[in-house]
Design a protein around this motif. Structure first.
Motif, short mmCIF file in Angstrom:
data_model
loop_
_atom_site.label_atom_id
_atom_site.label_comp_id
_atom_site.label_asym_id
_atom_site.label_seq_id
_atom_site.Cartn_x
_atom_site.Cartn_y
_atom_site.Cartn_z
N LEU A 135 0.82 -1.21 0.00
CA LEU A 135 0.00 0.00 0.00
C LEU A 135 0.86 1.26 0.00
N ALA A 136 1.91 1.27 0.82
CA ALA A 136 2.78 2.45 0.90
C ALA A 136 3.44 2.73 -0.43
N GLU A 137 3.91 1.68 -1.09
CA GLU A 137 4.59 1.86 -2.37
C GLU A 137 3.61 2.22 -3.49
N LYS A 138 2.44 1.61 -3.47
CA LYS A 138 1.43 1.89 -4.50
C LYS A 138 0.99 3.35 -4.45
N HIS A 139 0.82 3.88 -3.25
CA HIS A 139 0.28 5.24 -3.09
C HIS A 139 1.37 6.27 -2.76
N ASN A 140 2.62 5.83 -2.82
CA ASN A 140 3.76 6.73 -2.67
C ASN A 140 3.73 7.53 -1.37
N ILE A 141 3.51 6.82 -0.25
CA ILE A 141 3.56 7.48 1.05
C ILE A 141 4.78 7.00 1.83
N HIS A 142 5.20 7.80 2.79
CA HIS A 142 6.24 7.38 3.71
C HIS A 142 5.60 6.58 4.83
N LEU A 143 6.19 5.44 5.15
CA LEU A 143 5.73 4.60 6.26
C LEU A 143 6.94 4.27 7.12
N ILE A 144 7.03 4.92 8.28
CA ILE A 144 8.20 4.72 9.12
C ILE A 144 7.79 4.21 10.51
N THR A 145 8.76 3.63 11.20
CA THR A 145 8.52 3.01 12.51
C THR A 145 9.36 3.71 13.57
N ASN A 146 8.73 4.01 14.69
CA ASN A 146 9.40 4.74 15.76
C ASN A 146 9.91 3.80 16.86
N TYR A 147 11.19 3.91 17.16
CA TYR A 147 11.82 3.20 18.29
C TYR A 147 12.49 4.24 19.18
N GLU A 148 12.40 4.06 20.47
CA GLU A 148 13.07 4.98 21.39
C GLU A 148 14.57 5.02 21.14
N THR A 149 15.18 3.88 20.85
CA THR A 149 16.64 3.82 20.68
C THR A 149 17.13 4.56 19.45
#
Length: 367
Positions: A135-149
């Protein structure tokens, strides 16, 4: 040499444009309020660079409690994601609900061109992660994951030293993360309910804290996938975590190195630390700001160097500064950067294999 993703290349651009970016408040939607880290975004409501325009949370009692606590109007709260997205038109959404719902957030946001940041890990399963990636690639959105480290100065100093060759080629990484357990540290009832649910969280400590090690090791290994994953889990607090594991150890093998990830809800003291061993020395990232380097001398001798670091004002100071820099085009993440989709697809693959290994008692060899 790559450090802090492509830090040296991008930082000067970021610093030169950051003051202008702050004049534009990016419209942010919040998907869910049940995650214990949600205070991070709610506390950011008065920042000059972002504006919380809507919150999707069906639990009205929880919404009333948290909006009152943080001085936010209940007018911003909607019962469903669809209603919040349609009425407030956010440019980006931060997900602070259970991990199982990350897929639903991306399914709602991606077709609308809305960027998404989720709390770690990316997804509860490889099936969910692959759908989110598509979905992220098809619709050209950024999809990122948050880690405290990701926001620890020690994380990047350790990486920098490893990349410099000071301790030689990488041979072993040991990552330890965890605390006494969610119930013992007093997380909210809403958080505890899904954090200890095998469907909504994907597992217990092996997921909640195993993801940190998988994320860091994938970065240190420059995006390599492990050859094999072996995991052992236990349930040492059945009274507090009746449905999930609370103790997990994961062993990853690579062609010329090994990683050990220790994820626990049984540490007497909360910890997030990492040890990196090369051929000629070791790097200890003891906490967010302290790093020790031991250069070997003889059989058991060593020369030790200590670094006492401070947080720097860069895109890596907190998740929202980085998220905004990425979606506003001020920062391009390296392919296997800690928050990147590429890195976190491998993280989910590792965790899925670890869960399988723990259940079957067998090593899982990745294809």
């Amino acid at each position: 040499m790559k450090t802090r993703f492509i830090f040296c290349l991008i930082l000067s651009v970021f610093l030169s444009t950051h003051s202008f970016a702050q004049q534009k408040r990016t419209k942010i939607g919040v998907a869910g309020l049940t995650h214990g880290h949600v205070g991070w975004i709610l506390n950011a409501k008065d920042r000059a660079d972002l504006e919380i325009v809507g919150i999707a949370e069906p639990n009205r009692e929880l919404a009333k409690r948290l909006t009152k606590q943080h001085g936010i109007s209940m007018d911003l709260v909607f019962d469903t994601m669809e209603e919040m997205l349609e009425k407030t038109k956010p440019e980006a959404v931060t997900a602070f609900g259970n991990i199982y719902d990350h897929l639903a957030v991306v399914e709602a946001c991606a077709p609308r061109g809305i960027h998404v940041m989720v709390e770690k890990p990316l997804a509860v399963s490889l099936e969910h992660a692959q759908k989110m990636k598509t979905l992220a690639e098809k619709h050209n959105i950024h999809l990122i994951t948050n880690y405290e480290t990701t926001w620890y100065p020690s994380t990047f100093k350790a990486y920098e030293i490893l990349q410099s060759g000071e301790v030689g080629d990488l041979r072993k990484v040991v990552v330890r993360d965890g605390h006494k357990g969610p119930k013992k540290i007093g997380v909210s009832d809403e958080f505890l309910e899904w954090l200890t649910d095998p469907k909504l969280n994907g597992g217990g400590a092996i997921i909640d804290f195993g993801c940190y090690g998988a994320n860091l090791v994938t970065w240190l290994e420059n995006g390599k996938r492990p050859k094999s994953v072996t995991a052992v889990t236990q349930q040492l607090q059945a009274e507090n975590n009746p449905k999930v594991d609370d103790e997990g150890t994961i062993i990853l093998t690579y062609d010329d190195s090994q990683a050990i990830i220790q994820a626990s809800w049984n540490w007497p003291i909360g910890r997030k630390d990492m040890e990196i061993y090369g051929l000629t020395g070791a790097i200890y990232a003891d906490n967010p700001t302290d790093v020790r380097v031991l250069n070997a001398e003889g059989y058991s001798g060593f020369e030790e160097t200590e670094y006492n670091l401070e947080y720097e004002k860069t895109p890596f100071e907190d998740p929202f500064t980085l998220f905004l820099a990425v979606i506003n085009g001020e920062l391009i993440l390296d392919e296997y950067a800690l928050p990147s989709l590429e890195n976190n697809m491998i993280v989910v693959e590792i965790l899925s294999a670890a869960v399988e290994s723990a259940k079957t008692g067998k090593t899982v060899y990745l294809k």
